[in-house]
Design a protein around this motif. Sequence first.
Motif, PDB file in Angstrom:
ATOM      1  N   ALA A  11     -11.312   6.411   2.725  1.00  0.00           N
ATOM      2  CA  ALA A  11      -9.971   6.676   2.110  1.00  0.00           C
ATOM      3  C   ALA A  11      -9.123   7.486   2.624  1.00  0.00           C
ATOM      4  CB  ALA A  11     -10.445   7.343   0.659  1.00  0.00           C
ATOM      5  N   GLU A  33      -9.947   4.618  -6.653  1.00  0.00           N
ATOM      6  CA  GLU A  33      -9.007   3.326  -7.232  1.00  0.00           C
ATOM      7  C   GLU A  33      -9.650   2.162  -6.390  1.00  0.00           C
ATOM      8  OE1 GLU A  33      -4.886   1.679  -6.279  1.00  0.00           O
ATOM      9  OE2 GLU A  33      -4.754   3.476  -7.387  1.00  0.00           O
ATOM     10  N   LYS A  34      -9.915   2.444  -4.822  1.00  0.00           N
ATOM     11  CA  LYS A  34     -10.348   1.368  -3.892  1.00  0.00           C
ATOM     12  C   LYS A  34     -11.836   1.158  -3.682  1.00  0.00           C
ATOM     13  CE  LYS A  34      -5.865   0.824  -1.865  1.00  0.00           C
ATOM     14  NZ  LYS A  34      -5.398  -0.149  -2.539  1.00  0.00           N
ATOM     15  N   GLY A  44       0.906  -1.171   0.010  1.00  0.00           N
ATOM     16  CA  GLY A  44       0.023  -0.065  -0.014  1.00  0.00           C
ATOM     17  C   GLY A  44       0.871   1.170   0.141  1.00  0.00           C
ATOM     18  N   LEU A  91      -5.393   6.182   4.223  1.00  0.00           N
ATOM     19  CA  LEU A  91      -4.200   6.788   4.035  1.00  0.00           C
ATOM     20  C   LEU A  91      -3.516   7.247   5.263  1.00  0.00           C
ATOM     21  CD1 LEU A  91      -5.433   9.451   1.377  1.00  0.00           C
ATOM     22  CD2 LEU A  91      -3.737   7.804   0.980  1.00  0.00           C
ATOM     23  N   ASP A  93       2.389   1.596  -3.510  1.00  0.00           N
ATOM     24  CA  ASP A  93       1.426   2.005  -4.675  1.00  0.00           C
ATOM     25  C   ASP A  93       1.211   3.577  -4.311  1.00  0.00           C
ATOM     26  OD1 ASP A  93       0.892  -0.508  -5.301  1.00  0.00           O
ATOM     27  OD2 ASP A  93      -1.208  -0.662  -4.283  1.00  0.00           O
ATOM     28  N   LEU A  94       1.091   4.096  -3.047  1.00  0.00           N
ATOM     29  CA  LEU A  94       0.749   5.544  -2.985  1.00  0.00           C
ATOM     30  C   LEU A  94       2.155   6.412  -3.285  1.00  0.00           C
ATOM     31  CD1 LEU A  94      -1.374   7.299  -1.870  1.00  0.00           C
ATOM     32  CD2 LEU A  94      -0.254   7.383   0.178  1.00  0.00           C
ATOM     33  N   LEU A 120      -5.303  13.517  -3.149  1.00  0.00           N
ATOM     34  CA  LEU A 120      -4.864  12.004  -2.838  1.00  0.00           C
ATOM     35  C   LEU A 120      -6.075  11.262  -2.389  1.00  0.00           C
ATOM     36  CD1 LEU A 120      -2.080  10.896  -2.871  1.00  0.00           C
ATOM     37  CD2 LEU A 120      -1.959  11.978  -0.534  1.00  0.00           C
ATOM     38  N   THR A 121      -6.671  11.748  -1.439  1.00  0.00           N
ATOM     39  CA  THR A 121      -8.076  11.185  -0.988  1.00  0.00           C
ATOM     40  C   THR A 121      -8.953  10.746  -1.998  1.00  0.00           C
ATOM     41  OG1 THR A 121      -7.872  12.203   1.038  1.00  0.00           O
ATOM     42  CG2 THR A 121      -9.863  11.171   0.917  1.00  0.00           C
ATOM     43  N   VAL A 169      -7.444   7.701  -3.877  1.00  0.00           N
ATOM     44  CA  VAL A 169      -7.507   6.513  -3.308  1.00  0.00           C
ATOM     45  C   VAL A 169      -9.016   5.944  -3.116  1.00  0.00           C
ATOM     46  CG1 VAL A 169      -7.247   5.447  -1.126  1.00  0.00           C
ATOM     47  CG2 VAL A 169      -5.448   6.795  -1.937  1.00  0.00           C
ATOM     48  N   PHE A 201       2.007   6.551  -7.227  1.00  0.00           N
ATOM     49  CA  PHE A 201       1.108   7.623  -7.559  1.00  0.00           C
ATOM     50  C   PHE A 201       1.713   8.943  -7.329  1.00  0.00           C
ATOM     51  CE2 PHE A 201      -2.159  10.451  -6.240  1.00  0.00           C
ATOM     52  CZ  PHE A 201      -3.158  10.468  -7.340  1.00  0.00           C
TER      53      PHE A 201
END
Length: 111
Positions: free
Chosen positions: A82, A74-75, A43, A86, A46-47, A67-68, A71, A50
């Motif tokens: 989210a 994507e999820k 995780g 994070l 991945d971030l 960012l939020t 995420v 990104f």
Amino acid sequence: MAIEVNGMSYETDENGYLVNLEDWNEDVAVKLAEGEEISMEEGHWDLVKFLRNYYQEYQIAPAVKVLTKAVASEKGLDKKEASEFLYGLFPKGPALQACKIAGLPKPTGCV
């Protein structure tokens, strides 16, 4: 200031961010993460990827809001989930910690 990785020295600013973005590699990321008391897992990577892609495209680190949203999309999470995700990865602040580990400059608007 500087950090040592595999016998190489990498210059950092007073907050621990890399001075030269091109110095970044995954070993450097692991060392920066250790300084943040973070053990890099999927995780986290991945971030970080990104963030690096976003920075490459826009020449700026994304705000936490961006960012939020990314995420969440994507999820398949809502914004609150989210955000919790994070902060679970980067408890001292996803933008601050993740950008540091990704070798990016400190995001604007972060204290």
